[in-house]
Scaffold this motif. Structure first.
Motif, PDB file in Angstrom:
ATOM      1  N   LYS A  92       0.833  -1.205   0.000  1.00 40.62           N
ATOM      2  CA  LYS A  92       0.000   0.000   0.000  1.00 40.62           C
ATOM      3  C   LYS A  92       0.871   1.260   0.000  1.00 40.62           C
ATOM      4  O   LYS A  92       0.660   2.163  -0.803  1.00 40.62           O
ATOM      5  N   THR A 126      -8.859   8.368  -5.820  1.00 40.84           N
ATOM      6  CA  THR A 126      -9.885   7.322  -5.793  1.00 40.84           C
ATOM      7  C   THR A 126      -9.229   5.943  -5.841  1.00 40.84           C
ATOM      8  O   THR A 126      -9.608   5.037  -5.091  1.00 40.84           O
ATOM      9  N   LYS A 128      -6.182   5.199  -4.909  1.00 39.66           N
ATOM     10  CA  LYS A 128      -5.485   4.975  -3.645  1.00 39.66           C
ATOM     11  C   LYS A 128      -6.462   4.506  -2.560  1.00 39.66           C
ATOM     12  O   LYS A 128      -6.127   3.634  -1.750  1.00 39.66           O
ATOM     13  N   THR A 129      -7.668   5.055  -2.553  1.00 44.90           N
ATOM     14  CA  THR A 129      -8.681   4.632  -1.589  1.00 44.90           C
ATOM     15  C   THR A 129      -9.027   3.158  -1.785  1.00 44.90           C
ATOM     16  O   THR A 129      -9.147   2.399  -0.818  1.00 44.90           O
ATOM     17  N   LEU A 130      -9.185   2.748  -3.041  1.00 48.68           N
ATOM     18  CA  LEU A 130      -9.488   1.337  -3.341  1.00 48.68           C
ATOM     19  C   LEU A 130      -8.341   0.423  -2.922  1.00 48.68           C
ATOM     20  O   LEU A 130      -8.565  -0.656  -2.363  1.00 48.68           O
ATOM     21  N   ALA A 132      -6.157   1.011  -0.564  1.00 52.83           N
ATOM     22  CA  ALA A 132      -6.112   0.992   0.906  1.00 52.83           C
ATOM     23  C   ALA A 132      -7.108  -0.013   1.469  1.00 52.83           C
ATOM     24  O   ALA A 132      -6.826  -0.677   2.470  1.00 52.83           O
ATOM     25  N   LYS A 133      -8.271  -0.150   0.822  1.00 55.85           N
ATOM     26  CA  LYS A 133      -9.308  -1.072   1.302  1.00 55.85           C
ATOM     27  C   LYS A 133      -8.945  -2.527   1.044  1.00 55.85           C
ATOM     28  O   LYS A 133      -9.354  -3.412   1.801  1.00 55.85           O
ATOM     29  N   ASP A 134      -8.207  -2.815  -0.042  1.00 55.38           N
ATOM     30  CA  ASP A 134      -7.904  -4.200  -0.405  1.00 55.38           C
ATOM     31  C   ASP A 134      -6.565  -4.303  -1.147  1.00 55.38           C
ATOM     32  O   ASP A 134      -6.521  -4.588  -2.346  1.00 55.38           O
ATOM     33  N   ARG A 137      -5.684  -7.393  -3.435  1.00 55.11           N
ATOM     34  CA  ARG A 137      -6.331  -7.467  -4.747  1.00 55.11           C
ATOM     35  C   ARG A 137      -5.497  -6.743  -5.811  1.00 55.11           C
ATOM     36  O   ARG A 137      -5.349  -7.211  -6.929  1.00 55.11           O
TER      37      ARG A 137
END
Length: 147
Positions: A92, A126, A128-130, A132-134, A137
């Motif tokens: 990340k 946007t 980076k947010t995705l 951070a969540k997974d 993946r």
């Protein structure tokens, strides 16, 4: 104008794990902004051309952006964005650094050609947010559907 990242180039001993899982949505969302560079619109007499950003990882600090290298015949404009190498403890953090540097390089190019970079930073944020969540993946390569 179509934006793409056609090449990942790294010096020996330098490596960033940029996967197509990261690049595909980045390319798709940047192209959805429908940006063009008026200088090249005029030069090529069309808005149907490719804007390529070559991602280059380097051990030594270089200019953030090199280029352009343009071909009127092929209707393509190439810029290289140099990402100074750093090591990170997790995927990340590495991707955030890479994406922030790519965004900075792209915004530099758009500003250089007096084109509003509105929306570019948001596309990167946007993604980076995705990530951070997974992060797992986005660390995996997806098989090309066109194969």
């Amino acid at each position: 104008m179509k934006i793409n990242f056609p090449l990942l180039w790294a010096e020996v001993g330098v490596r960033y794990e940029i996967t197509n899982t990261v690049l595909n949505p980045l390319i798709e969302n940047l192209n959805a902004l429908n940006k063009t560079l008026p200088h090249y619109d005029k030069l090529f007499k069309t808005t149907d051309y490719d804007l390529f950003f070559i991602i280059s990882a380097t051990q030594e600090y270089k200019d953030l952006v090199k280029g352009p290298l343009a071909s009127s015949k092929r209707k393509v404009v190439n810029f290289s964005i140099f990402i100074p190498y750093k090591t990170f403890s997790c995927y990340k953090q590495q991707m955030f650094y890479v994406l922030d540097t790519l965004a900075e390089g792209m915004i530099f190019v758009f500003n250089k050609y007096k084109t509003d970079p509105l929306g570019i930073k948001e596309v990167f944020e946007t993604l980076k947010t995705l990530i951070a969540k997974d992060p797992e993946r986005y660390q995996k390569w997806l098989k090309d559907l066109e194969d």
